[in-house]
Design a protein around this motif. Structure first.
Motif, PDB file in Angstrom:
ATOM      1  N   ARG A  31      83.939  65.959 121.563  1.00  0.00           N
ATOM      2  CA  ARG A  31      84.493  67.306 121.674  1.00  0.00           C
ATOM      3  C   ARG A  31      84.839  67.663 123.117  1.00  0.00           C
ATOM      4  N   GLN A  32      84.050  67.174 124.096  1.00  0.00           N
ATOM      5  CA  GLN A  32      84.362  67.470 125.493  1.00  0.00           C
ATOM      6  C   GLN A  32      85.676  66.829 125.919  1.00  0.00           C
ATOM      7  N   LEU A  33      85.845  65.561 125.526  1.00  0.00           N
ATOM      8  CA  LEU A  33      87.091  64.863 125.876  1.00  0.00           C
ATOM      9  C   LEU A  33      88.276  65.511 125.163  1.00  0.00           C
ATOM     10  N   ARG A  34      88.087  65.871 123.892  1.00  0.00           N
ATOM     11  CA  ARG A  34      89.158  66.468 123.107  1.00  0.00           C
ATOM     12  C   ARG A  34      89.670  67.756 123.754  1.00  0.00           C
ATOM     13  N   GLN A  35      88.759  68.553 124.301  1.00  0.00           N
ATOM     14  CA  GLN A  35      89.166  69.810 124.919  1.00  0.00           C
ATOM     15  C   GLN A  35      89.930  69.611 126.222  1.00  0.00           C
ATOM     16  N   ARG A  36      89.805  68.431 126.816  1.00  0.00           N
ATOM     17  CA  ARG A  36      90.500  68.168 128.080  1.00  0.00           C
ATOM     18  C   ARG A  36      91.921  67.639 127.880  1.00  0.00           C
ATOM     19  N   ILE A  37      92.270  67.324 126.639  1.00  0.00           N
ATOM     20  CA  ILE A  37      93.627  66.845 126.362  1.00  0.00           C
ATOM     21  C   ILE A  37      94.529  68.058 126.202  1.00  0.00           C
ATOM     22  N   SER A  38      95.279  68.346 127.235  1.00  0.00           N
ATOM     23  CA  SER A  38      96.111  69.553 127.225  1.00  0.00           C
ATOM     24  C   SER A  38      97.500  69.312 126.653  1.00  0.00           C
ATOM     25  N   PHE A  39      97.988  68.061 126.707  1.00  0.00           N
ATOM     26  CA  PHE A  39      99.300  67.725 126.159  1.00  0.00           C
ATOM     27  C   PHE A  39      99.154  66.504 125.259  1.00  0.00           C
ATOM     28  N   SER A  40      99.767  66.556 124.093  1.00  0.00           N
ATOM     29  CA  SER A  40      99.752  65.403 123.198  1.00  0.00           C
ATOM     30  C   SER A  40     101.052  65.367 122.406  1.00  0.00           C
ATOM     31  N   TYR A  41     101.360  64.173 121.909  1.00  0.00           N
ATOM     32  CA  TYR A  41     102.579  64.003 121.108  1.00  0.00           C
ATOM     33  C   TYR A  41     102.332  62.905 120.090  1.00  0.00           C
ATOM     34  N   CYS A  42     102.877  63.090 118.880  1.00  0.00           N
ATOM     35  CA  CYS A  42     102.743  62.098 117.818  1.00  0.00           C
ATOM     36  C   CYS A  42     104.133  61.561 117.458  1.00  0.00           C
ATOM     37  N   LEU A  43     104.325  60.268 117.641  1.00  0.00           N
ATOM     38  CA  LEU A  43     105.608  59.640 117.329  1.00  0.00           C
ATOM     39  C   LEU A  43     105.802  59.595 115.817  1.00  0.00           C
TER      40      LEU A  43
END
Length: 312
Positions: free
Chosen positions: A177-189
């Motif tokens: 959960r800590q790592l997940r909250q640090r992902i501010s930008f994501s994209y799914c091809l």
């Protein structure tokens, strides 16, 4: 193989990600735009996911090749590493020549010092991890801790993760959960639509040197798209096999029977429920396989003949 038959200078549908064949497909362009915006904003974690064969490694290499001069990249193509191995790999990518006897505390100190030095020189470090779904749990946590390294103005290192959907599933667990909250930008091809597949195939053929009319009809493009579920890697395999069959039968254009035979010969394709209409390969269930074998043998014979002529 079929290069001379179609006037090609190179194979158009190789499976190795080659940025020379990069085509501005909407999902790939959008992914690159998201990555560029995220890097410019100085975010610590960025993530790109997609099903197997959707072009993640190609986008990854395109990103690495197009980074501005103020970025220094570190690339990990095989992330199945322990936390210790991960830090050593990062140190090597940063150009550090540390003694092998260093403990992890000392190694982290030298990595931090190197990152600070690059930051003072106006360089921003980007660590790009391909196949990130293969990272062990401890190594994922080690990556999170790396993003704690920062100056008063910005992060000393940014991380870009490329991975399969399994990465998303792992990040949804309570453990990360800590790592997940640090992902501010994501994209799914996403997979490709049939018209994108048509443009994609024609583009690759043109890059390879083809100058004639379209080799694949719209009907057959739709058939290949359905069978490949819009996945570029499967499209490459099916297009390559279709061209092999077309060449073995001396045809100028790819026909529906070539596409159906290519689909039948390829694992992980979706059944189009189309018969081998009017096929000259025979009614035998192995007819299309014989056609592919003949095409391969003809290609090998041509190469052998050219080598023999060169020796003479």
């Amino acid at each position: 193989m079929y290069l001379a038959h179609f006037g090609l200078g190179q194979l158009p549908f190789g499976l190795t990600p080659n940025t020379g064949f990069f085509f501005g497909l909407e999902p790939h362009v959008e992914a690159l735009e998201v990555l560029q915006v995220a890097l410019e904003s100085g975010e610590g974690f960025i993530k790109v996911t997609g099903e197997v064969g959707t072009g993640k490694t190609l986008v990854c290499r395109k990103l690495l090749n197009s980074l501005p001069k103020q970025y220094q990249s570190a690339y990990l193509p095989n992330p199945y590493l322990t936390p210790d191995e991960l830090r050593w790999a990062l140190a090597c990518e940063l150009g550090l020549k540390c003694q092998t006897g260093l403990d992890q505390r000392q190694l982290t100190f030298w990595i931090t010092k190197r990152l600070l030095s690059l930051s003072l020189q106006g360089q921003q470090v980007v660590l790009v991890v391909d196949e990130a779904q293969a990272l062990p749990d401890d190594s994922l946590e080690a990556l999170r801790l790396l993003t704690n390294l920062e100056s008063e103005q910005r992060k000393l290192i940014q991380l870009v993760l490329f991975g399969q959907p399994e990465l998303d599933e792992r990040l949804q667990t309570h453990q990360f959960r800590q790592l997940r909250q640090r992902i501010s930008f994501s994209y799914c091809l996403r997979p490709l639509e049939w018209d994108e597949v048509q443009a994609y195939i024609n583009h690759r053929l043109a890059i390879a040197g083809y100058q004639g009319a379209d080799l694949f009809s719209v009907k057959d493009i739709k058939t290949l798209t359905q069978a490949a579920r819009g996945i570029p890697r499967l499209i490459n395999i099916l297009a390559h096999k279709s061209l092999l069959l077309c060449y073995s039968q001396g045809e100028a254009n790819v026909l529906s029977r070539h596409c159906i035979a290519a689909i039948a010969d390829t694992q992980d394709t979706q059944d189009t429920q189309l018969p081998l209409r009017g096929s000259n390969l025979g009614n035998s269930t192995v007819g299309w396989r014989i056609g592919l074998v003949v095409a391969l043998l003809m290609g090998c014979a041509l190469v052998s003949a050219q080598a023999w002529g060169y020796w003479l």
